[in-house]
Design a protein around this motif. Structure first.
Motif, short mmCIF file in Angstrom:
data_model
loop_
_atom_site.label_atom_id
_atom_site.label_comp_id
_atom_site.label_asym_id
_atom_site.label_seq_id
_atom_site.Cartn_x
_atom_site.Cartn_y
_atom_site.Cartn_z
N ARG A 20 0.81 -1.22 0.00
CA ARG A 20 0.00 0.00 0.00
C ARG A 20 0.85 1.26 0.00
O ARG A 20 0.33 2.36 -0.15
N SER A 34 0.07 -10.16 -6.19
CA SER A 34 -1.21 -10.22 -5.49
C SER A 34 -2.33 -10.64 -6.44
O SER A 34 -3.18 -11.46 -6.08
N TYR A 108 3.03 -2.83 12.85
CA TYR A 108 1.87 -3.71 12.81
C TYR A 108 1.65 -4.35 14.17
O TYR A 108 2.60 -4.59 14.91
N GLY A 112 -0.99 -9.20 13.70
CA GLY A 112 -0.70 -8.98 12.30
C GLY A 112 0.62 -9.58 11.87
O GLY A 112 0.77 -10.10 10.77
N TYR A 116 1.31 -12.43 9.11
CA TYR A 116 2.34 -12.24 8.08
C TYR A 116 3.24 -13.47 8.01
O TYR A 116 3.52 -14.00 6.93
N GLN A 119 1.45 -16.59 6.66
CA GLN A 119 1.24 -16.53 5.21
C GLN A 119 2.51 -16.95 4.46
O GLN A 119 2.43 -17.64 3.45
N TYR A 181 -6.42 -16.40 3.46
CA TYR A 181 -5.82 -15.14 3.95
C TYR A 181 -5.36 -14.28 2.79
O TYR A 181 -5.39 -13.05 2.86
N GLY A 182 -4.96 -14.93 1.68
CA GLY A 182 -4.58 -14.18 0.50
C GLY A 182 -5.75 -13.39 -0.09
O GLY A 182 -5.57 -12.28 -0.57
N TRP A 184 -8.21 -12.18 1.69
CA TRP A 184 -8.40 -11.05 2.61
C TRP A 184 -7.37 -9.95 2.34
O TRP A 184 -7.72 -8.77 2.30
N LEU A 185 -6.12 -10.35 2.14
CA LEU A 185 -5.07 -9.37 1.85
C LEU A 185 -5.33 -8.67 0.51
O LEU A 185 -5.14 -7.45 0.39
N LYS A 189 -5.63 -4.70 0.21
CA LYS A 189 -4.59 -3.96 -0.52
C LYS A 189 -5.13 -3.25 -1.74
O LYS A 189 -4.63 -2.18 -2.11
N ARG A 199 -13.15 -4.96 6.82
CA ARG A 199 -12.12 -6.00 6.82
C ARG A 199 -12.48 -7.13 7.78
O ARG A 199 -12.26 -8.30 7.48
#
Length: 255
Positions: A20, A34, A108, A112, A116, A119, A181-182, A184-185, A189, A199
């Motif tokens: 971001r 992504s 973070y 978080g 990270y 993931q 989770y990807g 969600w990211l 993003k 979120r």
């Protein structure tokens, strides 16, 4: 007259910057990384798990599903252009991020940073599993595109090994977690879920999707391993007796 003391320059930190931030040479590559995680790789993962769930209906149903997928027009172009090449890019750049990235405990929250880390770990597990899975099921032993009737027997025999059964289960959980989770990211993003409330709500959606896919995958693994005795026969026999092997030689059980 008093003067304000100059502020010390902030230290330059090495590593991959957050997506971001919108700065740096890695921004475009991380955008592409992504995006490929959702389209086409994520779409293929969903299709793959749903298609493999047909295995609970027995060898013939699964063989017909394999035959259908391999009968699609330009299937090899689709396989390389929309699966293998995007998957290779996503995996290799993901490894680059995992190696060069950093967890910023001062930026973070604690949870978080654990997300990270998870993931990255699940991504490495998924990558290692996919490499061996594609090699063993697609390019080693009997060729399933030419002999789809042996698909059930080939998968079943591999999972009869307790170590492979455990590897498949662990990899299924890791892959579904990484994908959920990807999603969600990706939504966060790309600005699809602005704000904490959006979120959190979308997080529940991703959890349900990931759990559903994981359950389907684990049920398929269990069904092909324990629901029927091993039967190394071609359930979709060819027109001639010598056009297909009676059993996949590399997967014939040892007496």
């Amino acid at each position: 007259m008093a003067t304000t003391a100059p502020q010390p320059a902030s230290p330059t930190l090495k590593g991959v910057q957050p997506l971001r931030a919108g700065e740096g040479n890695s921004f475009v590559w991380r955008r592409l990384h992504s995006l490929t995680g959702i389209i086409p790789i994520g779409a293929f993962l969903v299709e793959h798990i749903v298609s493999n769930f047909e295995i609970v209906n027995g060898p013939v149903a699964y063989a017909k599903q394999v035959l259908f997928l391999n009968s699609l027009p330009l299937v090899r172009v689709l396989e390389w252009g929309f699966i293998f090449i995007p998957l290779l890019f996503h995996a290799l750049y993901g490894v680059f991020i995992a190696v060069r990235g950093r967890t910023n405990v001062n930026v973070y929250p604690w949870a978080g940073n654990w997300m990270y880390l998870s993931q990255r770990v699940t991504g490495l597990i998924a990558f290692a599993y996919i490499v061996q899975h594609v090699l063993r099921q697609r390019f080693m032993g009997v060729s399933l595109p030419e002999h789809p009737g042996l698909a059930y027997a080939k998968v079943q025999y591999e999972l009869m090994n307790p170590w492979m059964f455990a590897i498949y289960c662990i990899a299924m959980i890791a892959t579904c977690w990484h994908f959920a989770y990807g999603i969600w990211l990706f939504a966060a993003k790309w600005g699809i879920t602005p704000g904490e409330v959006a979120r959190k709500r979308f997080g529940w959606v991703c959890t349900v999707v990931g759990a559903a896919l994981c359950i389907m995958g684990l049920v398929s693994i269990y069904a092909v391993t324990y629901s029927r005795p091993y039967s190394p026969v071609d359930v979709l026999p060819q027109q001639t007796e010598d056009s297909a092997p009676a059993v996949p030689p590399a997967y014939a059980p040892q007496q």
